[in-house]
Design a protein around this motif. Structure first.
Motif, mmCIF file in Angstrom:
data_model
loop_
_atom_site.group_PDB
_atom_site.id
_atom_site.type_symbol
_atom_site.label_atom_id
_atom_site.label_comp_id
_atom_site.label_asym_id
_atom_site.label_seq_id
_atom_site.Cartn_x
_atom_site.Cartn_y
_atom_site.Cartn_z
ATOM 1 N N MET A 313 -91.500 -6.970 -20.109
ATOM 2 C CA MET A 313 -90.241 -6.532 -19.494
ATOM 3 C C MET A 313 -89.127 -7.530 -19.785
ATOM 4 S SD MET A 313 -88.441 -4.425 -17.938
ATOM 5 C CE MET A 313 -89.427 -3.146 -17.177
ATOM 6 N N ARG A 314 -89.461 -8.816 -19.763
ATOM 7 C CA ARG A 314 -88.440 -9.829 -20.059
ATOM 8 C C ARG A 314 -87.881 -9.596 -21.469
ATOM 9 N NH1 ARG A 314 -88.533 -15.029 -17.414
ATOM 10 N NH2 ARG A 314 -89.466 -16.174 -19.128
ATOM 11 N N LYS A 315 -88.778 -9.364 -22.391
ATOM 12 C CA LYS A 315 -88.356 -9.142 -23.782
ATOM 13 C C LYS A 315 -87.400 -7.938 -23.871
ATOM 14 C CE LYS A 315 -90.480 -7.183 -27.805
ATOM 15 N NZ LYS A 315 -91.727 -6.763 -28.413
ATOM 16 N N VAL A 362 -89.433 -16.421 -27.622
ATOM 17 C CA VAL A 362 -87.996 -16.108 -27.623
ATOM 18 C C VAL A 362 -87.437 -16.281 -29.041
ATOM 19 C CG1 VAL A 362 -85.766 -17.047 -26.844
ATOM 20 C CG2 VAL A 362 -87.565 -16.599 -25.181
ATOM 21 N N ALA A 363 -87.845 -17.364 -29.684
ATOM 22 C CA ALA A 363 -87.356 -17.633 -31.044
ATOM 23 C C ALA A 363 -87.883 -16.580 -32.023
ATOM 24 C CB ALA A 363 -87.769 -19.042 -31.476
ATOM 25 N N GLU A 364 -89.134 -16.183 -31.851
ATOM 26 C CA GLU A 364 -89.687 -15.141 -32.740
ATOM 27 C C GLU A 364 -88.919 -13.830 -32.598
ATOM 28 O OE1 GLU A 364 -94.317 -16.699 -33.018
ATOM 29 O OE2 GLU A 364 -93.739 -15.271 -31.464
ATOM 30 N N LEU A 365 -88.376 -13.617 -31.403
ATOM 31 C CA LEU A 365 -87.600 -12.393 -31.172
ATOM 32 C C LEU A 365 -86.166 -12.519 -31.723
ATOM 33 C CD1 LEU A 365 -88.717 -11.710 -27.480
ATOM 34 C CD2 LEU A 365 -89.366 -10.377 -29.496
ATOM 35 N N GLY A 366 -85.845 -13.703 -32.236
ATOM 36 C CA GLY A 366 -84.530 -13.883 -32.856
ATOM 37 C C GLY A 366 -83.469 -14.452 -31.918
ATOM 38 N N LEU A 419 -92.030 -25.573 -33.663
ATOM 39 C CA LEU A 419 -91.055 -26.295 -34.498
ATOM 40 C C LEU A 419 -90.727 -25.474 -35.751
ATOM 41 C CD1 LEU A 419 -89.480 -28.958 -35.085
ATOM 42 C CD2 LEU A 419 -91.529 -29.809 -36.212
ATOM 43 N N LYS A 420 -91.761 -24.944 -36.367
ATOM 44 C CA LYS A 420 -91.552 -24.179 -37.614
ATOM 45 C C LYS A 420 -90.717 -22.920 -37.334
ATOM 46 C CE LYS A 420 -93.245 -22.401 -41.757
ATOM 47 N NZ LYS A 420 -91.989 -21.706 -41.775
ATOM 48 N N VAL A 421 -91.142 -22.165 -36.313
ATOM 49 C CA VAL A 421 -90.416 -20.929 -35.976
ATOM 50 C C VAL A 421 -88.959 -21.271 -35.645
ATOM 51 C CG1 VAL A 421 -90.278 -19.020 -34.311
ATOM 52 C CG2 VAL A 421 -92.511 -19.822 -35.084
ATOM 53 N N GLY A 422 -88.770 -22.349 -34.882
ATOM 54 C CA GLY A 422 -87.438 -22.728 -34.410
ATOM 55 C C GLY A 422 -86.512 -23.154 -35.539
ATOM 56 N N GLU A 423 -87.023 -24.015 -36.433
ATOM 57 C CA GLU A 423 -86.185 -24.504 -37.546
ATOM 58 C C GLU A 423 -85.718 -23.325 -38.403
ATOM 59 O OE1 GLU A 423 -85.282 -27.646 -38.404
ATOM 60 O OE2 GLU A 423 -86.670 -29.033 -37.437
ATOM 61 N N ASP A 424 -86.655 -22.405 -38.684
ATOM 62 C CA ASP A 424 -86.291 -21.224 -39.495
ATOM 63 C C ASP A 424 -85.201 -20.413 -38.806
ATOM 64 O OD1 ASP A 424 -88.160 -21.947 -41.269
ATOM 65 O OD2 ASP A 424 -89.624 -20.370 -40.772
ATOM 66 N N LEU A 425 -85.375 -20.241 -37.512
ATOM 67 C CA LEU A 425 -84.408 -19.425 -36.763
ATOM 68 C C LEU A 425 -83.023 -20.077 -36.779
ATOM 69 C CD1 LEU A 425 -83.734 -17.017 -34.881
ATOM 70 C CD2 LEU A 425 -84.267 -18.525 -32.968
#
Ligand code: SAM
Ligand code: SF4
Length: 457
Positions: A313-315, A362-366, A419-425
């Protein structure tokens, strides 16, 4: 301030909106100047899937236009569950014998703060029941001072928001002097009769004392305030129009509305049966409509989503207009340092994930998780914040500040995966920013990479 007859008439008039009118309202909402109560009532009445999806698309558009892709992250800090009130839905209610009572000492508050800092938090919402240890309200002021005083190698808490019972103007002045961010209070229900039924003893029985709390806070100079409703006690459509009336009252009286809105739904709570059987539950689809409608009705007001709700639901609501989320929360005093959820909690959580996992998701969701505390520290609060927010300029500050504080989080606290997901984002987000925001983001980010902390614009 709240006119129940007028709300009933507005709902009655909106009972049969025609499709053309709904289209007009949605088109108007895209101008981002807000909606009035009549328009809100019409949108609340829609059930056609095509209209609902047009509503959601509009909310998503407005959210992206004003806030960009950032989501502010905070943690609640429960310092005490002592309470003299009998709110039938809350585990902290005075007659509840099923929970362990506890008011943290200042030393314990410092430990809790340290545990939050070590997770990577920078913003906390300090929460307490309405009964303080022998120092009285000074206990809360001391707690705020304690939180600000804890400094760890990798950081500190830079903004303390507060959710405590209504105060006198004098005490609100003391709260302001303690350097708080936002003062937050929920009316729970704006419906007088329902209010009386669920608040059966204690100071909180006084509906008007609670309703006028924000006026007193504003009089005392606190211009950054949050309001909300505890959904499930009565008809959500009534509550939403009452919330609109409260906002209008604040705008008319003080020239500025609330900084944030909260939309908690009742969650089960130990020893509080009412919470497990909400008299008028707000369904998932109406909950999503509510968030979308609020985003269109008051585009420049933040919407907070807590860990009462599930990750799913948060997403969904991030896309519809939520701008702030809590993460890694515990609702029992001592819950962070002692790392357990025991029978001292206020209510059950829907999202139990640790901060790092929430941040990665959250980061994976953009969305860029933001730990920014810039506005409040630069004095951009109340009407000043709204002036900046209204022309859409806030994106030029929030975006870069989200990037710098997220970069700080990634370097100091993130797991290798996050870290990886975040840097890419971050890279991808800067590429989509307007030139001014992109330039500011790059400058702040390189300052962080070069070892500077706490940089913002
Ligand atoms: N004691 C103060 C008061 O009542 O305003 C401040 C803190 S109270 C712990 C914070 C909020 O928790 C309340 O305003 C209420 O909306 C919310 N709350 C209480 N019981 C809840 C439940 N069972 N589910 C969800 N939220 C709840
Ligand atoms: Fe006490 Fe607040 Fe819970 Fe009511 S909602 S019982 S006032 S802590």
């Amino acid at each position: 301030m709240i006119n129940e007859a007028q709300i009933a008439e507005t709902l009655e008039r909106a009972a049969r909106p025609d499709a053309g009118r709904i289209e007009e309202i949605i088109a108007k909402s895209l101008e981002m100047k807000g909606l009035d109560s009549e328009e809100v009532a019409m949108l609340m009445g829609i059930s056609d899937p095509g209209q609902i999806s047009a509503l959601f698309d509009a909310a998503q558009h407005v959210k992206d236009e004003i806030y960009g892709r950032r989501l502010v992250v905070f943690a609640p800090l429960y310092v005490s569950n002592l309470c003299a009130n009998e709110c039938l839905y809350c585990a902290f209610r005075v007659k509840n014998k099923a929970i362990v009572r506890r008011a943290l000492t200042q030393e314990e508050i410092a430990h809790e703060t340290g545990a939050l800092i070590d997770q990577g938090h920078k913003r906390v919402l300090l929460v307490a029941g309405e009964a303080y240890p022998k120092q009285g309200f000074q206990y809360i002021l001391d707690a705020i001072e304690t939180v600000y005083s804890v400094k760890h190698e990798k950081g500190d808490i830079r903004r303390v928001n507060v959710n405590v019972a209504p105060l006198s103007v004098e005490d609100f002045k003391r709260l302001k002097a303690a350097n708080i961010g936002t003062y937050q209070i929920f009316q729970e229900t704006y419906h007088r009769e329902t209010y009386a039924k669920v608040h059966t003893s204690g100071q909180k029985r006084d509906y008007d004392w609670r309703l006028s709390a924000i006026d007193r806070a504003m009089e005392a100079g606190i211009d950054d305030v949050g309001i909300g409703v505890l959904f499930g006690l009565t008809d959500w459509r009534f509550e939403t129009l009452a919330l609109m009336q409260h906002i209008k009252h604040l705008e008319d009286t003080f020239g500025v509305g609330p900084h944030t809105l909260s939309v908690p739904r009742l969650e089960p709570a130990t020893g509080a049966d009412l919470a497990s059987h909400p008299p008028q539950p707000l369904s998932d689809i109406d909950f999503r409509k509510l968030v979308a409608i609020l985003r269109l009705a008051v585009p420049y007001t933040g919407i907070i989503m807590s860990t009462r709700e599930t990750p799913g639901m948060r997403k969904e609501t991030f896309a519809l207009g939520v701008s702030q989320i809590s993460a890694g929360s515990r609702t029992n005093p001592g819950g962070y340092a002692e790392d357990e959820e025991m029978d001292a909690s206020q209510f059950s959580l829907g999202d139990h994930r640790p901060l790092d996992e929430v941040i990665r998701n959250v980061a994976e969701l953009g969305y860029i998780p933001s730990f920014c505390t810039g506005c409040y520290r630069l004095g951009r609060t109340g009407a000043d914040f709204m002036d900046l927010a209204k022309p859409g300029d806030i994106k030029a500050h929030c975006g870069p500040n989200a990037v710098s504080t997220f970069q700080e989080y990634l370097m100091d606290f993130a797991s290798p995966e996050t870290l990886k997901v975040g840097e890419d984002l971050i890279e991808r987000t800067i590429a989509t920013m307007n030139p001014i925001a992109a330039e500011r983001s790059k400058t702040l980010r390189s300052q962080v990479i070069n070892g500077k902390h706490d940089v913002y614009c």
